[in-house]
Design a protein around this motif. Structure first.
Motif, PDB file in Angstrom:
ATOM      1  N   ILE A 101      25.918 -30.289  -5.176  1.00  9.03           N
ATOM      2  CA  ILE A 101      25.399 -31.031  -4.010  1.00  9.03           C
ATOM      3  C   ILE A 101      24.310 -30.300  -3.548  1.00  9.03           C
ATOM      4  O   ILE A 101      24.414 -29.114  -3.197  1.00  9.03           O
ATOM      5  N   GLU A 102      23.091 -30.934  -3.407  1.00  8.53           N
ATOM      6  CA  GLU A 102      21.882 -30.154  -2.823  1.00  8.53           C
ATOM      7  C   GLU A 102      21.291 -30.813  -1.588  1.00  8.53           C
ATOM      8  O   GLU A 102      21.824 -31.690  -0.997  1.00  8.53           O
ATOM      9  N   ASN A 103      20.378 -30.104  -1.136  1.00 10.92           N
ATOM     10  CA  ASN A 103      19.711 -30.487   0.361  1.00 10.92           C
ATOM     11  C   ASN A 103      20.735 -30.669   1.074  1.00 10.92           C
ATOM     12  O   ASN A 103      20.868 -31.919   1.852  1.00 10.92           O
ATOM     13  N   VAL A 104      21.766 -29.845   1.295  1.00 16.22           N
ATOM     14  CA  VAL A 104      22.893 -30.041   2.364  1.00 16.22           C
ATOM     15  C   VAL A 104      23.109 -28.636   2.916  1.00 16.22           C
ATOM     16  O   VAL A 104      22.947 -27.378   2.513  1.00 16.22           O
ATOM     17  N   CYS A 105      23.673 -28.679   4.325  1.00 19.38           N
ATOM     18  CA  CYS A 105      23.789 -27.662   5.154  1.00 19.38           C
ATOM     19  C   CYS A 105      25.229 -27.887   5.863  1.00 19.38           C
ATOM     20  O   CYS A 105      25.539 -28.821   6.170  1.00 19.38           O
ATOM     21  N   VAL A 106      26.320 -26.602   5.584  1.00 17.77           N
ATOM     22  CA  VAL A 106      27.658 -26.783   6.044  1.00 17.77           C
ATOM     23  C   VAL A 106      27.731 -25.707   7.124  1.00 17.77           C
ATOM     24  O   VAL A 106      27.182 -24.636   6.868  1.00 17.77           O
ATOM     25  N   VAL A 107      28.423 -25.916   8.212  1.00 10.25           N
ATOM     26  CA  VAL A 107      28.846 -24.774   9.052  1.00 10.25           C
ATOM     27  C   VAL A 107      30.389 -25.009   9.317  1.00 10.25           C
ATOM     28  O   VAL A 107      30.596 -26.161   9.592  1.00 10.25           O
ATOM     29  N   VAL A 108      30.927 -24.047   9.124  1.00  8.86           N
ATOM     30  CA  VAL A 108      32.117 -24.214   9.736  1.00  8.86           C
ATOM     31  C   VAL A 108      32.863 -23.392  10.715  1.00  8.86           C
ATOM     32  O   VAL A 108      32.596 -22.203  10.934  1.00  8.86           O
ATOM     33  N   THR A 109      33.033 -23.826  11.941  1.00  4.95           N
ATOM     34  CA  THR A 109      33.557 -23.266  13.108  1.00  4.95           C
ATOM     35  C   THR A 109      34.918 -22.967  13.171  1.00  4.95           C
ATOM     36  O   THR A 109      35.994 -23.625  12.873  1.00  4.95           O
ATOM     37  N   ARG A 110      35.260 -21.889  13.600  1.00  2.00           N
ATOM     38  CA  ARG A 110      36.560 -21.022  13.729  1.00  2.00           C
ATOM     39  C   ARG A 110      36.882 -20.673  15.137  1.00  2.00           C
ATOM     40  O   ARG A 110      36.115 -20.058  15.717  1.00  2.00           O
ATOM     41  N   TYR A 111      37.847 -21.201  15.484  1.00  3.38           N
ATOM     42  CA  TYR A 111      38.600 -20.988  16.623  1.00  3.38           C
ATOM     43  C   TYR A 111      39.854 -19.914  16.497  1.00  3.38           C
ATOM     44  O   TYR A 111      40.799 -20.718  16.056  1.00  3.38           O
ATOM     45  N   PHE A 112      39.852 -18.594  16.685  1.00  2.00           N
ATOM     46  CA  PHE A 112      40.888 -17.760  16.343  1.00  2.00           C
ATOM     47  C   PHE A 112      41.970 -18.086  17.103  1.00  2.00           C
ATOM     48  O   PHE A 112      42.295 -18.385  18.347  1.00  2.00           O
ATOM     49  N   GLY A 113      43.396 -18.225  16.172  1.00  2.00           N
ATOM     50  CA  GLY A 113      44.648 -18.623  16.951  1.00  2.00           C
ATOM     51  C   GLY A 113      45.416 -17.470  17.203  1.00  2.00           C
ATOM     52  O   GLY A 113      46.663 -17.711  17.541  1.00  2.00           O
ATOM     53  N   GLY A 114      45.167 -16.257  16.927  1.00  2.00           N
ATOM     54  CA  GLY A 114      46.037 -15.046  17.234  1.00  2.00           C
ATOM     55  C   GLY A 114      46.639 -14.678  16.019  1.00  2.00           C
ATOM     56  O   GLY A 114      47.114 -13.516  16.247  1.00  2.00           O
ATOM     57  N   THR A 115      46.611 -15.111  14.668  1.00  2.00           N
ATOM     58  CA  THR A 115      47.145 -14.772  13.677  1.00  2.00           C
ATOM     59  C   THR A 115      46.272 -14.331  12.536  1.00  2.00           C
ATOM     60  O   THR A 115      45.225 -15.334  12.254  1.00  2.00           O
ATOM     61  N   GLU A 116      46.015 -13.225  12.200  1.00  5.06           N
ATOM     62  CA  GLU A 116      45.375 -12.729  11.021  1.00  5.06           C
ATOM     63  C   GLU A 116      45.563 -13.491   9.823  1.00  5.06           C
ATOM     64  O   GLU A 116      46.805 -13.667   9.394  1.00  5.06           O
ATOM     65  N   LEU A 117      44.447 -14.011   8.942  1.00  2.31           N
ATOM     66  CA  LEU A 117      44.724 -14.703   7.808  1.00  2.31           C
ATOM     67  C   LEU A 117      44.528 -14.060   6.568  1.00  2.31           C
ATOM     68  O   LEU A 117      45.095 -14.469   5.555  1.00  2.31           O
ATOM     69  N   GLY A 118      44.247 -12.654   6.803  1.00  2.00           N
ATOM     70  CA  GLY A 118      43.766 -11.800   5.425  1.00  2.00           C
ATOM     71  C   GLY A 118      42.479 -12.652   4.591  1.00  2.00           C
ATOM     72  O   GLY A 118      42.278 -13.779   4.971  1.00  2.00           O
ATOM     73  N   VAL A 119      42.034 -11.805   3.967  1.00  2.00           N
ATOM     74  CA  VAL A 119      40.913 -12.291   2.964  1.00  2.00           C
ATOM     75  C   VAL A 119      41.333 -13.463   2.333  1.00  2.00           C
ATOM     76  O   VAL A 119      40.392 -14.589   2.292  1.00  2.00           O
ATOM     77  N   GLY A 120      42.219 -13.578   1.515  1.00  2.00           N
ATOM     78  CA  GLY A 120      42.833 -14.436   0.692  1.00  2.00           C
ATOM     79  C   GLY A 120      42.819 -15.839   1.362  1.00  2.00           C
ATOM     80  O   GLY A 120      42.502 -17.013   1.036  1.00  2.00           O
ATOM     81  N   GLY A 121      43.523 -15.523   2.724  1.00  2.00           N
ATOM     82  CA  GLY A 121      43.659 -16.679   3.713  1.00  2.00           C
ATOM     83  C   GLY A 121      42.441 -17.532   4.181  1.00  2.00           C
ATOM     84  O   GLY A 121      42.154 -18.612   4.308  1.00  2.00           O
ATOM     85  N   LEU A 122      41.586 -16.702   4.362  1.00  2.00           N
ATOM     86  CA  LEU A 122      40.107 -16.995   5.049  1.00  2.00           C
ATOM     87  C   LEU A 122      39.397 -17.710   4.003  1.00  2.00           C
ATOM     88  O   LEU A 122      38.873 -18.816   3.858  1.00  2.00           O
ATOM     89  N   VAL A 123      39.331 -17.056   2.652  1.00  2.00           N
ATOM     90  CA  VAL A 123      38.769 -17.871   1.501  1.00  2.00           C
ATOM     91  C   VAL A 123      39.262 -19.322   1.267  1.00  2.00           C
ATOM     92  O   VAL A 123      38.623 -20.081   1.200  1.00  2.00           O
ATOM     93  N   ARG A 124      40.509 -19.291   1.497  1.00  2.00           N
ATOM     94  CA  ARG A 124      41.070 -20.487   1.341  1.00  2.00           C
ATOM     95  C   ARG A 124      40.833 -21.759   2.233  1.00  2.00           C
ATOM     96  O   ARG A 124      40.624 -22.823   2.208  1.00  2.00           O
ATOM     97  N   ALA A 125      40.831 -21.200   3.590  1.00  2.00           N
ATOM     98  CA  ALA A 125      40.564 -21.965   4.653  1.00  2.00           C
ATOM     99  C   ALA A 125      39.174 -22.300   4.751  1.00  2.00           C
ATOM    100  O   ALA A 125      38.941 -23.457   4.971  1.00  2.00           O
ATOM    101  N   TYR A 126      38.046 -21.438   4.442  1.00  2.00           N
ATOM    102  CA  TYR A 126      36.571 -21.837   4.608  1.00  2.00           C
ATOM    103  C   TYR A 126      36.308 -22.595   3.403  1.00  2.00           C
ATOM    104  O   TYR A 126      35.487 -23.572   3.576  1.00  2.00           O
ATOM    105  N   SER A 127      36.759 -22.454   2.209  1.00  2.00           N
ATOM    106  CA  SER A 127      36.336 -23.360   0.938  1.00  2.00           C
ATOM    107  C   SER A 127      37.027 -24.649   1.131  1.00  2.00           C
ATOM    108  O   SER A 127      36.589 -25.575   0.863  1.00  2.00           O
ATOM    109  N   GLY A 128      38.176 -24.616   1.629  1.00  2.00           N
ATOM    110  CA  GLY A 128      38.994 -25.885   1.868  1.00  2.00           C
ATOM    111  C   GLY A 128      38.367 -26.712   3.180  1.00  2.00           C
ATOM    112  O   GLY A 128      38.219 -27.903   2.764  1.00  2.00           O
ATOM    113  N   ALA A 129      37.621 -26.213   4.011  1.00  2.00           N
ATOM    114  CA  ALA A 129      37.091 -26.691   5.064  1.00  2.00           C
ATOM    115  C   ALA A 129      35.780 -27.594   4.459  1.00  2.00           C
ATOM    116  O   ALA A 129      35.490 -28.761   4.781  1.00  2.00           O
TER     117      ALA A 129
END
Length: 207
Positions: A101-129
Motif C-alpha cells: 500500500i502506497e501514498n499512505v501514512c499511519v500513526v499509532v498512538t500509545r497510552y502506557f498502561g503500567g506493564t512493560e510489553l518487551g520488544v516482542g510484545g511491542l512489535v506485535r502490538a504496533y504491527s497489529g495496530a
C-alpha cells in the motif's frame, strides 16, 4: 526526517492506497493503542498528518509514525518515537510494505498502561495496530495523476469543458475575464488529452 529510503518507481504503474482516513484501537495489558491512517500524496502531506495526530494526542506516551509516499523518488520513513529501537516504527513500515500500500501514512498512538510489553510484545502490538487500521480502511487501486492549467476565452470554454466532461477527468473552472480550468488527469492519459484540447481549439489551447 531521518531513516527515509529512496527507490525509483514507475509513475505509470497503478498502485493500492486508501480511499479515506481510517482508525482502529485495542488494549494490551493495560496499554491502549490507537491506529490512525490517511491517504497522502506527498512527503509534506504525510508530515502534516503526523503533526496533526501528535497535536491531537499530545498527552499520549508515544505517537509512532510510518509512511510510504510515491514521490520522485519513492520515499518511506519510520520512527520509534521513544520506544525501544526497532520495536515500533519498522514493524509498522513492514506491514505497509507487505500489503503493498502506497501514498499512505499511519500513526499509532500509545497510552502506557503500567506493564512493560518487551520488544516482542511491542512489535506485535504496533504491527497489529497497522494491520487492524488497514483492515478497517477502504483500499482502492489508484493511478498516478498530474495537474495542469488551461486558460481560454469564453468562445472556447464550452468546447474545453465538454471535452473534459466527456473524458471524465477531474477539473475546476474559474470564470473571470477568461476561463481557467484546473485539470487533474491520470499521467498515462495526460498527453492524449492535451492533444485533443489543442486540436479542438485549433491550437488556441496550449496546456
Amino acid at each position: 526526517m531521518p531513516d527515509d529510503d529512496d527507490a525509483a518507481t514507475d509513475v505509470d504503474d497503478a498502485y493500492l492506497t486508501l480511499a479515506d482516513r481510517a482508525d482502529a484501537s485495542f488494549t494490551v495489558q493495560g496499554s491502549e493503542f490507537l491506529a490512525h491512517a490517511a491517504p497522502v500524496e506527498s512527503v509534506a502531506a504525510a508530515e502534516a498528518f503526523i503533526e496533526e495526530i501528535e497535536a491531537a494526542y499530545d498527552d499520549a506516551t508515544h505517537n509512532v509514525p510510518a509512511y510510504h509516499v510515491r514521490a520522485d523518488p519513492f520515499r518511506e520513513y519510520a520512527s520509534d518515537d521513544g520506544e525501544p529501537s526497532g520495536s515500533a516504527g519498522k514493524p509498522m513500515l513492514s506491514v505497509l510494505q507487505g500489503r503493498e500500500i502506497e501514498n499512505v501514512c499511519v500513526v499509532v498512538t500509545r497510552y502506557f498502561g503500567g506493564t512493560e510489553l518487551g520488544v516482542g510484545g511491542l512489535v506485535r502490538a504496533y504491527s497489529g495496530a497497522v494491520k487492524d487500521v488497514l483492515d478497517a480502511a477502504d483500499i482502492v487501486e489508484e493511478r498516478p495523476h498530474e495537474a495542469f492549467s488551461v486558460t481560454v476565452d469564453y468562445d472556447d470554454s464550452g468546447t474545453v469543458r465538454g471535452i473534459l466532461e466527456s473524458e471524465g477527468v477531474e477539473f475546476e473552472a474559474d470564470y473571470g475575464e477568461a476561463v481557467a480550468f484546473e485539470v487533474r488527469v491520470p499521467v498515462v492519459e495526460a498527453d492524449a488529452l492535451r492533444d485533443r484540447l489543442r486540436s479542438a481549439t485549433s491550437g488556441r489551447v496550449d496546456p
